[in-house]
Design a protein around this motif. Structure first.
Motif, PDB file in Angstrom:
ATOM      1  N   ARG A 121     -11.414  -5.345   6.112  1.00  0.00           N
ATOM      2  CA  ARG A 121     -12.040  -4.107   6.551  1.00  0.00           C
ATOM      3  C   ARG A 121     -13.051  -4.374   7.645  1.00  0.00           C
ATOM      4  O   ARG A 121     -13.153  -3.620   8.600  1.00  0.00           O
ATOM      5  N   GLY A 157      -6.424  -6.032  -7.540  1.00  0.00           N
ATOM      6  CA  GLY A 157      -7.848  -6.231  -7.728  1.00  0.00           C
ATOM      7  C   GLY A 157      -8.488  -6.991  -6.584  1.00  0.00           C
ATOM      8  O   GLY A 157      -7.800  -7.649  -5.792  1.00  0.00           O
ATOM      9  N   SER A 158      -9.789  -6.867  -6.492  1.00  0.00           N
ATOM     10  CA  SER A 158     -10.503  -7.562  -5.433  1.00  0.00           C
ATOM     11  C   SER A 158     -11.473  -8.602  -5.962  1.00  0.00           C
ATOM     12  O   SER A 158     -11.758  -9.581  -5.280  1.00  0.00           O
ATOM     13  N   PRO A 209       0.823  -1.211   0.000  1.00  0.00           N
ATOM     14  CA  PRO A 209       0.000   0.000   0.000  1.00  0.00           C
ATOM     15  C   PRO A 209       0.855   1.258   0.000  1.00  0.00           C
ATOM     16  O   PRO A 209       2.083   1.196   0.031  1.00  0.00           O
ATOM     17  N   LEU A 266       2.760   5.697   3.473  1.00  0.00           N
ATOM     18  CA  LEU A 266       2.497   6.710   4.496  1.00  0.00           C
ATOM     19  C   LEU A 266       1.097   6.585   5.072  1.00  0.00           C
ATOM     20  O   LEU A 266       0.883   6.716   6.267  1.00  0.00           O
ATOM     21  N   ILE A 287      -6.585 -17.207  -3.199  1.00  0.00           N
ATOM     22  CA  ILE A 287      -7.987 -16.872  -2.971  1.00  0.00           C
ATOM     23  C   ILE A 287      -8.120 -16.381  -1.553  1.00  0.00           C
ATOM     24  O   ILE A 287      -8.736 -15.354  -1.292  1.00  0.00           O
ATOM     25  N   ALA A 319       2.413  -4.021   4.999  1.00  0.00           N
ATOM     26  CA  ALA A 319       1.560  -3.151   5.795  1.00  0.00           C
ATOM     27  C   ALA A 319       2.240  -2.783   7.101  1.00  0.00           C
ATOM     28  O   ALA A 319       1.942  -1.785   7.705  1.00  0.00           O
ATOM     29  N   PRO A 370      -7.390 -11.867  -8.531  1.00  0.00           N
ATOM     30  CA  PRO A 370      -8.586 -12.655  -8.212  1.00  0.00           C
ATOM     31  C   PRO A 370      -9.700 -12.516  -9.247  1.00  0.00           C
ATOM     32  O   PRO A 370     -10.859 -12.304  -8.903  1.00  0.00           O
ATOM     33  N   HIS A 389      -8.248 -16.880 -11.193  1.00  0.00           N
ATOM     34  CA  HIS A 389      -9.228 -17.873 -10.761  1.00  0.00           C
ATOM     35  C   HIS A 389     -10.013 -18.458 -11.915  1.00  0.00           C
ATOM     36  O   HIS A 389     -11.124 -18.957 -11.757  1.00  0.00           O
ATOM     37  N   ASN A 412      -0.971   3.937   4.351  1.00  0.00           N
ATOM     38  CA  ASN A 412      -1.358   2.528   4.381  1.00  0.00           C
ATOM     39  C   ASN A 412      -2.600   2.200   3.578  1.00  0.00           C
ATOM     40  O   ASN A 412      -3.184   1.128   3.732  1.00  0.00           O
ATOM     41  N   THR A 470      -6.467 -12.857  -1.105  1.00  0.00           N
ATOM     42  CA  THR A 470      -7.127 -11.683  -1.651  1.00  0.00           C
ATOM     43  C   THR A 470      -8.504 -11.496  -1.093  1.00  0.00           C
ATOM     44  O   THR A 470      -8.982 -10.391  -0.969  1.00  0.00           O
ATOM     45  N   THR A 518       1.167   3.778   9.979  1.00  0.00           N
ATOM     46  CA  THR A 518       0.224   3.017  10.796  1.00  0.00           C
ATOM     47  C   THR A 518       0.291   1.557  10.439  1.00  0.00           C
ATOM     48  O   THR A 518       0.542   1.198   9.296  1.00  0.00           O
ATOM     49  N   THR A 519       0.072   0.759  11.407  1.00  0.00           N
ATOM     50  CA  THR A 519       0.118  -0.674  11.183  1.00  0.00           C
ATOM     51  C   THR A 519      -1.259  -1.258  11.305  1.00  0.00           C
ATOM     52  O   THR A 519      -1.969  -0.972  12.268  1.00  0.00           O
ATOM     53  N   ASN A 520      -1.598  -2.053  10.374  1.00  0.00           N
ATOM     54  CA  ASN A 520      -2.885  -2.703  10.470  1.00  0.00           C
ATOM     55  C   ASN A 520      -2.668  -4.127  10.925  1.00  0.00           C
ATOM     56  O   ASN A 520      -2.432  -5.022  10.127  1.00  0.00           O
TER      57      ASN A 520
END
Lengths: 586, 339
Positions: free
Chosen positions: B20, A482-483, A427, A430, B10, B154, A507, A532, A432, B13, B44-46
């Motif tokens: 979230r 991508g998601s 990401p 800075l 899979i 991250a 994906p 996929h 994230n 991702t 920041t760390t997630n």
């Protein structure tokens, strides 16, 4: 270019040489059309009417085939009877990165056989990602007495023995350009095969060969080829030898030096500097292997009229680069290693206001201990200093959305934006956040964008942006991004000019693949690997679109239902007849 | 790519939307313990992202590793602000390297870089799984590591959670044996074809590196890590003639660093480490310079003649003074053996 391939399908049945009339308008038209060089223009011309189609095909001397499997040599020969120059591209681009197994195909030989029969006066052959064997090189050398120019980029299958045969037999050779190939370098004796009577060479590039060559033979060759304008030697040539070559070739326009790190005596250095000062025509400089700051000042006289400088194999530090660039005010294209760091790039911004292209390669892409290289700061610095920048290839380890937004604000004319954040899925370091906004800014601001490579952590939003804004986009490369299927669908439905789409490790599945049903025939090709997509999805695509070749490469040990690597392309030649066992045509 | 890989991907991702939601769920629990660490860096760390990604990733065979164990590794770390407290030397090494791994944002871990052997119980189960996975072929293990690695970026600052990259690092250790020198990039590359650089360029740059690292007379690079610093440095020991030079160079590099006694004296050659000097060292400065020698032992810098030091030093570590207490007896013992 592309539409010419499609045209062939429509009219292949109408190809009849006797249909070429003898009426003068056709001949006049041919004469006019012979002045047309651009493939796209020629394609447009050929669509006007049958007469124009015929006039175009009779007047064309150069054919560009972007995918060797989209058409067969017979079809090409039938349509274009007077070809003297052929450019062919073979394997999918990801084969450069070892994603395509050996022996996949793209063998030039069947083409050469047809060309030998139909184009005996063939002069030029330029190949990219094709397989060419020494036997084929021999066949080439003996079949085409007028052969002039051979250019091999990213090809494989041959050795220096093949080069020896070319050197021996091609009496009219003007260009021998061997770049970044998987060549079996058995030694440098090939260069000595040019006969003493041979004087026609204008361009010689063997920079990427490693073996020592016979310097005397080279010196004599350069000395007697008075029209030589391009000379790119390999690392085995020392600075002292370079000077001796240059002294007899002051007309050179493009120079690739050999090793730049030899210890020189003061007199030798002076001689080199003086010779370089006399080389007033050099506008392209490359090589500079192991260049040490010490000797770079000898280049200063050449730098003043330099427009293209490639330091991509010279690990310079920032200070060394800065000093050099201070003498290169005319620079349009610059390739560097990331050893120059952000400071070096700041020097680029301040010294090269006319810069149009920048490529920053990683010196050590796999080493994570030594944290160096370039960051977003370097890129931003260049963008401030070089507003004309339109082509960038940038390898870095960190980037921010804000930096990219600034960059494209400074340089809105990007046509090629290739950003590689080397850590997949990384990401904005800075905030994230994903890098979606970065590429959003690129496509929104750079309306002329033709080529885009994305990287970093990206969600479907990036692809929404691309689909919505990148209306001139022709080539898109996606990796680890991508998601969901939606991302790929956005691109396929949104980018009207898309020709090449290459995707790895994303994906995207069958839904995405099949959403492009109507699109693929207007594209050159689609590559999807480690996504996929399943075999069923591919079969469905193949069923619905018979004029596409849907090829799947299976890997050992993978599930039967997975489609590991998918390569889809339009073709009027039908399925491949030379596919190896691991390539399944569906 | 094999099925497990694709499933892994899979998993990886599909955590994106899940991340979230999980952020909302577990952010409250993780935020307290990681807050101080997060405050350190402006990044920041997630942690929850990592958590989920860790649980999704299959570093060994699918199903061979229980998420709980990973969480507990996390848990261990989440509890302690100071990652160094309560660990003995060998896991400490892993932590040090893990810390480095955590910061590193280049994707490919070279097993050649990990010079210390695998030890520690927690490694064993991972090792099993990893070993089995790796038998399926380099590519898979590479990709497994790669996917594991994806979660790492991250987490930028080291102080936080070195444990999360630990499994990755360990697995990578198993995939290929540690070796001292940088071998061809092929050994380092964990993901096929990434970054997208043509083979010709890769091989050329590799041979450049090999040339440089083989130039034994020329340089002797060792890693220098400092507790609490976000990244490591490398120094060429050949460029220094004595401890004083080394110390001042390191001081410049890590500006809040002092090695107390060593820098002011330039230790005499054959003197062993006396107790009084040790106490001075420990009380006089916050940090202590230590090094790992050829035997894998962590030693206090300054005991042996400079030449002997450069011959035997494999890496340097600027350790917190409080940690060095454990070293002193051993150091003294070695000195006793020498005198």
């Amino acid at each position: 270019m592309e539409s010419s391939e499609v045209n062939m399908s429509r009219d292949s049945s109408e190809l009849d040489e006797s249909a070429r009339g003898s009426s003068s308008p056709d001949l006049a038209l041919e004469r006019v059309l012979s002045l047309l060089k651009s493939h796209r223009d020629r394609s447009s011309v050929s669509l006007v009417c049958k007469d124009w189609y015929n006039a175009e095909r009779w007047s064309r001397t150069h054919v560009f085939i972007g995918n060797c499997y989209s058409v067969s040599p017979e079809i090409v020969a039938r349509r274009f009877p007077k070809i003297r120059s052929v450019t062919l591209k073979g394997k999918p681009r990801f084969s450069d990165f070892n994603l395509v197994p050996q022996n996949w195909g793209a063998d030039i030989h069947p083409w050469l056989v047809v060309f030998a029969a139909k184009y005996p006066f063939l002069e030029e052959l330029r190949l990219k990602r094709m397989t060419i064997s020494d036997e084929s090189l021999e066949f080439l050398a003996v079949s085409f007495p007028n052969f002039k120019a051979l250019s091999l980029l990213s090809c494989d299958g041959f050795s220096t023995d093949g080069l020896a045969i070319i050197a021996t037999h091609c009496k009219n050779l003007t260009e021998l350009d061997i770049q970044e190939n998987g060549i079996d370098d058995k030694g440098g004796s090939w260069l000595s095969c040019f006969p003493e009577s041979f004087t026609s060479l204008e361009a010689l590039n063997f920079a990427n060969l490693t073996s020592d060559i016979n310097f005397d033979a080279l010196e004599r060759l350069v000395g007697r080829c008075k029209s030589m304008r391009v000379l790119k030697v390999n690392r085995s040539i020392s600075l002292e030898q370079l000077q001796r070559l240059l002294v007899n070739a002051l007309q050179l326009a493009e120079l690739g030096t050999g090793s730049f790190s030899q210890e020189l005596t003061f007199r030798q250095y002076e001689e080199l500097e003086s010779t370089l000062s006399s080389s007033k025509n050099i506008h392209t400089l490359s090589g500079l292997w192991e260049a040490k700051g010490l000797h770079l000042p000898a280049l200063y006289p050449v730098c003043t009229h330099l427009t293209f400088l490639s330091l991509s194999y010279a690990p310079l530090q920032s200070g060394e680069l800065a000093k050099l660039l201070a003498h290169c005010p005319q620079l349009r294209r610059l390739w560097v290693l990331d050893t120059v760091e952000d400071e070096g790039l700041e020097a680029v911004g301040s010294s090269c206001p006319l810069l149009e292209e920048l490529r920053v390669f990683p010196a050590d892409p796999f080493d994570e201990d030594i944290i160096h290289g370039v960051t977003e700061a370097g890129f931003v610095a260049v963008s401030y200093g070089c507003p004309r920048l339109h082509y960038v290839l940038y390898f870095c380890r960190q980037m921010t959305n804000a930096a990219v937004a600034t960059i494209v604000q400074n340089c809105p004319d990007f046509t090629h934006f290739r950003l590689c954040i080397m850590d997949p899925g990384q990401p904005d370091y800075l905030t994230n956040e994903p890098m979606d906004e970065a590429f959003g800014a690129v496509v929104k601001t750079c309306t002329k964008l033709q080529r885009l490579s994305v990287s970093g952590l990206l969600t479907d939003l990036t692809f929404e942006y691309i689909g919505r804004y990148a209306k001139n986009l022709e080539t898109l490369s996606v990796a680890f991004a991508g998601s969901s299927d939606w991302g790929m669908q956005c691109v396929l439905t949104g980018c009207p000019k898309l020709r090449k789409l290459e995707i790895r490790d994303c994906p995207f599945g069958n839904a995405a693949l099949l959403s492009g049903l109507d699109k693929y025939e207007s594209m050159r090709s689609l590559w999807m690997s480690a996504c996929h997509v399943t075999m069923d999805g591919c079969r469905q695509l193949a069923r619905e679109m018979p004029r596409l070749n849907v090829e799947v490469m299976k890997e050992d040990g993978s599930d039967d239902s997975e489609a590991d690597k998918v390569y889809v392309y339009r073709s009027i030649a039908g399925p491949r007849r030379d596919a190896p066992p691991f390539v399944l045509t569906l | 790519m094999s099925t497990p890989l694709e499933h892994d991907y899979i998993g990886l991702t599909e955590t994106s939307p899940m991340e979230r939601s999980s952020e909302k769920i577990s952010s409250s629990s993780s935020s307290s313990s990681t807050h101080s660490i997060e405050d350190k860096a402006n990044k920041t760390t997630n942690n929850t992202t990592l958590n989920l990604k860790e649980t999704e990733l299959r570093l060994g065979l699918p199903g061979s590793q229980s998420p709980e164990r990973k969480v507990s590794l996390f848990g261990k770390d989440l509890e302690s602000n100071d990652k160094n407290s309560g660990f003995s030397v060998s896991p400490l090494k892993n932590l040090v390297s893990g810390a480095k791994r955590g910061f590193s944002d280049a994707i490919d871990a070279s097993n050649g870089k990990w010079v210390f052997p695998m030890n520690g119980k927690s490694d064993v189960e991972l090792a099993k799984g990893a070993g089995l996975a790796s038998s399926r072929g380099c590519l898979e293990s590479k990709n497994n590591s790669q996917q594991a690695k994806v979660s790492i970026p991250a987490m930028k600052e080291v102080g936080g959670l070195p444990q999360s990259p630990k499994p990755v690092q360990d697995k990578k250790n198993l995939v290929s044996p540690p070796n001292e020198h940088a071998s061809a990039p092929a050994a380092k590359a964990q993901v096929v074809g990434w970054p997208p650089i043509r083979s010709f360029r890769k091989n050329t740059m590799a041979s450049n590196l090999a040339k440089n690292s083989d130039d034994a007379a020329g340089c002797l690079y060792v890693k220098v890590s400092m507790d609490g610093a976000p990244y490591l440095r490398k120094v060429d020991l050949k460029t220094y003639k004595n401890y004083t030079e080394l110390s001042s160079a390191l001081e410049k590099m890590f500006s809040c660093f002092t090695i107390g006694q060593c820098s002011s004296h330039g230790l005499p050659v054959r003197d062993g480490l006396t107790e009084s000097r040790l106490m001075d060292l420990l009380h006089g400065s916050e940090y202590v310079l230590t090094y790992e020698d050829k035997d894998g032992d962590w030693m206090l810098v300054g005991d042996v003649p400079w030449e002997m030091f450069t011959d035997s030093c494999r890496r340097l570590r600027i350790m917190k003074g409080s940690e060095a207490i454990g070293l002193a007896p051993r150091a003294m013992e070695k000195c006793k053996n020498q005198t």
